[in-house]
Design an enzyme around this catalytic site. Structure first.
Site, PDB file in Angstrom:
ATOM      1  N   HIS A 194      33.566  20.591  -6.379  1.00 37.13           N
ATOM      2  CA  HIS A 194      34.581  20.545  -5.329  1.00 37.13           C
ATOM      3  C   HIS A 194      34.266  19.369  -4.408  1.00 37.13           C
ATOM      4  CE1 HIS A 194      36.861  21.805  -1.763  1.00 37.13           C
ATOM      5  NE2 HIS A 194      37.533  22.623  -2.550  1.00 37.13           N
ATOM      6  N   LEU A 228      25.560  28.354   0.174  1.00 37.89           N
ATOM      7  CA  LEU A 228      25.449  27.256   1.146  1.00 37.89           C
ATOM      8  C   LEU A 228      26.799  27.005   1.795  1.00 37.89           C
ATOM      9  CD1 LEU A 228      23.664  24.848   2.229  1.00 37.89           C
ATOM     10  CD2 LEU A 228      24.714  23.504   0.399  1.00 37.89           C
TER      11      LEU A 228
END
Length: 353
Positions: A234, A130
């Site tokens: 992240h 993604l």
């Protein structure tokens, strides 16, 4: 950005490689499945094309989708599904477990967190790869890129496994430093994070089994900076994690062996978009604009055409007779009156008729 653009999900094409290579250059470290390597990207695209043609074995089947700006005629995002992980080469992660050390004589009872090397997700379907161009991270683009895959799985449920997993990108700083890798993986592999990533995405995963210890690893022996990022995503991955969690995927104690990012998982039939999507008829194509009608929910609309698949986010008037689509939406989906479309609300808790 052009406000009149229709953002459309479609299957990847061979001539998308230049646009995807440009996207890959923007990912930074940690997105292992989208390498900035033209040879590897061409191989990934070819594998996807062979999957759609029906010439790929189940062990290598994977679907790669692109998000295209209709005005710019440019690919600005990618997302993918792996049909069954770990059938062709091992699919590793760490299972976060517990070992109990106890002594009745000393009145000591310690529950110690551990990491076990695991292949528990072998054969399950994976949501992966993604990435959305930073210039397009607005509006409904991210939601479309993530959830279009779920619409595809709803339409072609028989092609996928009973469970779905999604590895989330783990924490690393702006310079690409991964505390988890620096304090664990690097100790055993003696190579840097980028090199390990490259070996993994190149299909050379034998080194993981060869070098990673088979016995449990004690989490408490890691540096605090590594312990603190176990199961942490992240910062750029937070929106994707929240979206998948809204669909019912949950962290069940598995993490990536490189960066410590969490794996989310769910039974495929419990995923919200798969469960709630339904097939409706295109009742009419009308030029009456509905995009500013605040009473109408945002919808995922797909054409359920396996070889020429399309998904968009749009508003539409829906009644028992079917959906009334704007001409540009019908055109983006390659649909005419009387044909069928798949529909689901973009966000949970919204309702249609």
């Amino acid at each position: 950005m052009h406000t009149t653009a229709i953002m459309t999900i479609r299957p990847v094409r061979a001539d998308d490689v230049t646009d995807i290579l440009a996207l890959a250059a923007k990912t930074g470290s940690g997105l292992t499945t989208l390498p900035a390597d033209e040879t590897l990207l061409k191989a990934r695209i070819d594998r996807s094309l062979r999957t759609w043609r029906g010439s790929a074995d189940k062990a290598e089947q994977g679907y790669l989708f692109v998000l295209e700006d209709s005005v710019q005629q440019r690919v600005v995002g990618v997302s993918a599904i792996e049909v069954a992980v770990g059938l062709q080469e091992p699919w590793y992660n760490f299972r976060v477990g517990t070992l109990v050390h106890a002594s009745r004589a000393l009145n000591v009872y310690n529950a110690v967190p551990t990491l076990y090397l695991s292949n528990d997700h072998t054969g399950q379907s994976e949501l992966c790869t993604l990435f959305l161009d930073p210039d397009y991270r607005q509006g409904t683009n991210g939601q479309l890129l993530i959830k279009a895959r779920l619409m595809f799985m709803a339409a072609f449920r028989q092609r996928f496994g009973r469970r779905v997993v999604a590895e989330m990108r783990g924490f690393s700083d702006d310079a690409g430093y991964s505390p988890f890798w620096a304090n664990l993986g690097q100790r055993f592999f003696s190579i840097d994070f980028a090199h390990a990533d490259h070996l993994s995405i190149s299909g050379n995963k034998a080194f993981i089994a060869e070098l990673m210890p088979k016995h449990p690893l004690y989490v408490d022996l890691l540096a605090a900076e590594a312990r603190d990022v176990i199961g942490v995503v992240h910062p750029q991955t937070e929106p994707a994690k929240a979206t998948l969690e809204s669909e019912g995927l949950r962290y069940q104690g598995y993490i990536d062996i490189f960066d410590g990012g969490p794996t989310l998982e769910a039974e495929i039939d419990d995923i919200r978009t798969l469960r709630e999507s339904r097939v409706i008829s295109v009742a009419s194509v009308s030029s009456a604009s509905v995009k500013d009608d605040e009473t109408l929910p945002w919808l995922l609309l797909a054409n359920d055409d396996y070889n020429d698949y399309r998904v968009v986010v749009a508003k539409a008037r829906v009644s028992e007779a079917g959906a009334e689509l704007e001409p540009r939406i019908a055109q983006a989906l390659n649909l005419n009156c009387g044909q069928s479309a798949r529909m689901a609300t973009l966000f949970a808790r919204e309702k249609t008729v």
